[in-house]
Motif scaffolding. Structure first.
Motif, PDB file in Angstrom:
ATOM      1  N   LEU A   9       0.913   0.043  19.523  1.00  0.00           N
ATOM      2  CA  LEU A   9       0.350   1.010  18.592  1.00  0.00           C
ATOM      3  C   LEU A   9       0.029   0.324  17.272  1.00  0.00           C
ATOM      4  O   LEU A   9       0.783  -0.522  16.801  1.00  0.00           O
ATOM      5  N   HIS A  10      -1.107   0.703  16.704  1.00  0.00           N
ATOM      6  CA  HIS A  10      -1.545   0.138  15.428  1.00  0.00           C
ATOM      7  C   HIS A  10      -1.875   1.288  14.483  1.00  0.00           C
ATOM      8  O   HIS A  10      -2.865   1.994  14.669  1.00  0.00           O
ATOM      9  N   PHE A  11      -1.037   1.466  13.495  1.00  0.00           N
ATOM     10  CA  PHE A  11      -1.232   2.505  12.494  1.00  0.00           C
ATOM     11  C   PHE A  11      -1.890   1.903  11.258  1.00  0.00           C
ATOM     12  O   PHE A  11      -1.442   0.871  10.759  1.00  0.00           O
ATOM     13  N   VAL A  12      -2.944   2.558  10.786  1.00  0.00           N
ATOM     14  CA  VAL A  12      -3.570   2.198   9.511  1.00  0.00           C
ATOM     15  C   VAL A  12      -3.152   3.269   8.518  1.00  0.00           C
ATOM     16  O   VAL A  12      -3.364   4.460   8.757  1.00  0.00           O
ATOM     17  N   LEU A  13      -2.528   2.846   7.420  1.00  0.00           N
ATOM     18  CA  LEU A  13      -2.063   3.775   6.399  1.00  0.00           C
ATOM     19  C   LEU A  13      -2.908   3.595   5.147  1.00  0.00           C
ATOM     20  O   LEU A  13      -3.101   2.469   4.672  1.00  0.00           O
ATOM     21  N   PHE A  14      -3.394   4.721   4.636  1.00  0.00           N
ATOM     22  CA  PHE A  14      -4.255   4.694   3.456  1.00  0.00           C
ATOM     23  C   PHE A  14      -3.730   5.723   2.451  1.00  0.00           C
ATOM     24  O   PHE A  14      -4.070   6.887   2.501  1.00  0.00           O
ATOM     25  N   PRO A  15      -2.863   5.261   1.538  1.00  0.00           N
ATOM     26  CA  PRO A  15      -2.328   6.188   0.525  1.00  0.00           C
ATOM     27  C   PRO A  15      -3.326   6.413  -0.608  1.00  0.00           C
ATOM     28  O   PRO A  15      -4.188   5.562  -0.864  1.00  0.00           O
ATOM     29  N   PHE A  16      -3.192   7.560  -1.263  1.00  0.00           N
ATOM     30  CA  PHE A  16      -3.962   7.783  -2.490  1.00  0.00           C
ATOM     31  C   PHE A  16      -3.405   6.839  -3.543  1.00  0.00           C
ATOM     32  O   PHE A  16      -2.229   6.473  -3.515  1.00  0.00           O
ATOM     33  N   LEU A  17      -4.224   6.463  -4.489  1.00  0.00           N
ATOM     34  CA  LEU A  17      -3.872   5.425  -5.458  1.00  0.00           C
ATOM     35  C   LEU A  17      -3.094   5.995  -6.647  1.00  0.00           C
ATOM     36  O   LEU A  17      -3.573   6.024  -7.784  1.00  0.00           O
ATOM     37  N   ILE A  18      -1.888   6.436  -6.338  1.00  0.00           N
ATOM     38  CA  ILE A  18      -0.966   6.948  -7.346  1.00  0.00           C
ATOM     39  C   ILE A  18       0.431   6.635  -6.826  1.00  0.00           C
ATOM     40  O   ILE A  18       0.692   6.754  -5.625  1.00  0.00           O
ATOM     41  N   GLY A  78     -18.120   3.763 -13.926  1.00  0.00           N
ATOM     42  CA  GLY A  78     -17.879   3.844 -15.365  1.00  0.00           C
ATOM     43  C   GLY A  78     -16.419   3.830 -15.772  1.00  0.00           C
ATOM     44  O   GLY A  78     -16.076   4.277 -16.874  1.00  0.00           O
ATOM     45  N   LEU A  79     -15.556   3.287 -14.919  1.00  0.00           N
ATOM     46  CA  LEU A  79     -14.142   3.133 -15.288  1.00  0.00           C
ATOM     47  C   LEU A  79     -13.922   1.753 -15.888  1.00  0.00           C
ATOM     48  O   LEU A  79     -14.647   0.806 -15.549  1.00  0.00           O
ATOM     49  N   PRO A  80     -12.910   1.618 -16.735  1.00  0.00           N
ATOM     50  CA  PRO A  80     -12.586   0.276 -17.236  1.00  0.00           C
ATOM     51  C   PRO A  80     -12.191  -0.636 -16.074  1.00  0.00           C
ATOM     52  O   PRO A  80     -11.568  -0.189 -15.106  1.00  0.00           O
ATOM     53  N   GLU A  81     -12.526  -1.892 -16.167  1.00  0.00           N
ATOM     54  CA  GLU A  81     -12.208  -2.851 -15.119  1.00  0.00           C
ATOM     55  C   GLU A  81     -10.698  -2.892 -14.896  1.00  0.00           C
ATOM     56  O   GLU A  81      -9.915  -2.873 -15.838  1.00  0.00           O
ATOM     57  N   GLY A  82     -10.302  -2.911 -13.644  1.00  0.00           N
ATOM     58  CA  GLY A  82      -8.889  -2.983 -13.288  1.00  0.00           C
ATOM     59  C   GLY A  82      -8.179  -1.644 -13.250  1.00  0.00           C
ATOM     60  O   GLY A  82      -6.985  -1.583 -12.993  1.00  0.00           O
ATOM     61  N   CYS A  83      -8.901  -0.580 -13.462  1.00  0.00           N
ATOM     62  CA  CYS A  83      -8.325   0.770 -13.488  1.00  0.00           C
ATOM     63  C   CYS A  83      -8.267   1.289 -12.049  1.00  0.00           C
ATOM     64  O   CYS A  83      -9.088   2.085 -11.627  1.00  0.00           O
ATOM     65  N   GLU A  84      -7.262   0.803 -11.286  1.00  0.00           N
ATOM     66  CA  GLU A  84      -7.201   1.048  -9.843  1.00  0.00           C
ATOM     67  C   GLU A  84      -6.136   2.050  -9.435  1.00  0.00           C
ATOM     68  O   GLU A  84      -5.947   2.295  -8.249  1.00  0.00           O
ATOM     69  N   ASN A  85      -5.414   2.608 -10.386  1.00  0.00           N
ATOM     70  CA  ASN A  85      -4.354   3.551 -10.077  1.00  0.00           C
ATOM     71  C   ASN A  85      -4.415   4.676 -11.096  1.00  0.00           C
ATOM     72  O   ASN A  85      -4.788   4.461 -12.250  1.00  0.00           O
ATOM     73  N   TRP A  86      -4.047   5.873 -10.642  1.00  0.00           N
ATOM     74  CA  TRP A  86      -4.085   7.065 -11.499  1.00  0.00           C
ATOM     75  C   TRP A  86      -3.387   6.801 -12.833  1.00  0.00           C
ATOM     76  O   TRP A  86      -3.853   7.221 -13.881  1.00  0.00           O
ATOM     77  N   PHE A  98     -12.608   8.554 -11.339  1.00  0.00           N
ATOM     78  CA  PHE A  98     -11.628   7.930 -10.451  1.00  0.00           C
ATOM     79  C   PHE A  98     -11.816   8.434  -9.021  1.00  0.00           C
ATOM     80  O   PHE A  98     -11.853   7.643  -8.075  1.00  0.00           O
ATOM     81  N   PHE A  99     -11.950   9.748  -8.868  1.00  0.00           N
ATOM     82  CA  PHE A  99     -12.181  10.310  -7.529  1.00  0.00           C
ATOM     83  C   PHE A  99     -13.494   9.804  -6.934  1.00  0.00           C
ATOM     84  O   PHE A  99     -13.572   9.541  -5.729  1.00  0.00           O
ATOM     85  N   SER A 100     -14.516   9.649  -7.772  1.00  0.00           N
ATOM     86  CA  SER A 100     -15.792   9.103  -7.275  1.00  0.00           C
ATOM     87  C   SER A 100     -15.613   7.688  -6.754  1.00  0.00           C
ATOM     88  O   SER A 100     -16.151   7.329  -5.705  1.00  0.00           O
ATOM     89  N   ALA A 101     -14.838   6.891  -7.481  1.00  0.00           N
ATOM     90  CA  ALA A 101     -14.591   5.519  -7.041  1.00  0.00           C
ATOM     91  C   ALA A 101     -13.799   5.498  -5.740  1.00  0.00           C
ATOM     92  O   ALA A 101     -14.097   4.708  -4.832  1.00  0.00           O
ATOM     93  N   VAL A 102     -12.812   6.382  -5.627  1.00  0.00           N
ATOM     94  CA  VAL A 102     -12.012   6.454  -4.402  1.00  0.00           C
ATOM     95  C   VAL A 102     -12.905   6.816  -3.210  1.00  0.00           C
ATOM     96  O   VAL A 102     -12.776   6.242  -2.130  1.00  0.00           O
TER      97      VAL A 102
END
Length: 176
Positions: A9-18, A78-86, A98-102
């Protein structure tokens, strides 16, 4: 790790960035891997760096886990560079960006599904990533939704839904 048996089994996990969503997904990844499943965690470079030590300890202990990083499209929205988490947002007014980038991570996820070996058996993705339903469906991969509500909270929401007691409240200050 990609050379694991195709029957594994191979699970891919994709959490929200918070953090409150990433931390329990990392715990789920470790639990699945301890049961013998191969696990791929999908995130961004800055988020991966935050849990790198935990994952590395798991890998060193023999857990079949890998992390795949997607570039987060900060500048494109239009987010500042490196702004990858809530928690990195300098202002709450940037949440829509942020939601648009996600949402722009859908194409990288689908490209991953085309290329990754072994092929995913299941996608576990955050409730705040509703577009992953169609991505998983496109590749005939079941999707399990993750949300961090507690059992008590879910029980309360269910009770409200069934009883509809809140529909008879006549003002915001009335108790029910």
């Amino acid at each position: 790790m990609a050379s694991q048996a195709s029957s594994q089994l191979h699970f891919v996990l994709f959490p929200f960035l918070i953090q409150g969503h990433i931390i329990p997904m990392i715990d789920i990844a470790r639990l699945l891997a301890k049961q013998g499943a191969f696990v791929t965690i999908v995130t961004t470079p800055k988020n991966a760096a935050r849990f790198q030590n935990v994952i590395e300890r798991g890998i060193q202990s023999g857990l079949p886990i890998q992390v795949i990083e997607f570039r987060f499209p900060c500048q494109e929205v239009g987010l500042p560079e490196g702004c990858e988490n809530w928690d990195m947002l300098p202002s709450i007014t940037l949440v829509p960006k942020f939601f648009s980038a996600v949402e722009m991570l859908q194409l990288p996820l689908e490209n991953l599904f085309r290329e990754i070996q072994p092929k995913p058996s299941c996608l576990i993705s955050d409730m705040l990533l509703p577009w992953t339903v169609s991505s998983a469906s496109k590749f005939n991969v079941p999707r399990i939704v993750f949300h961090g509500f507690s059992g008590f909270c879910l029980s309360c929401l269910h009770s409200l839904s069934v009883s509809k007691v809140h529909e008879s409240v006549s003002s915001d200050s009335e108790y029910f």
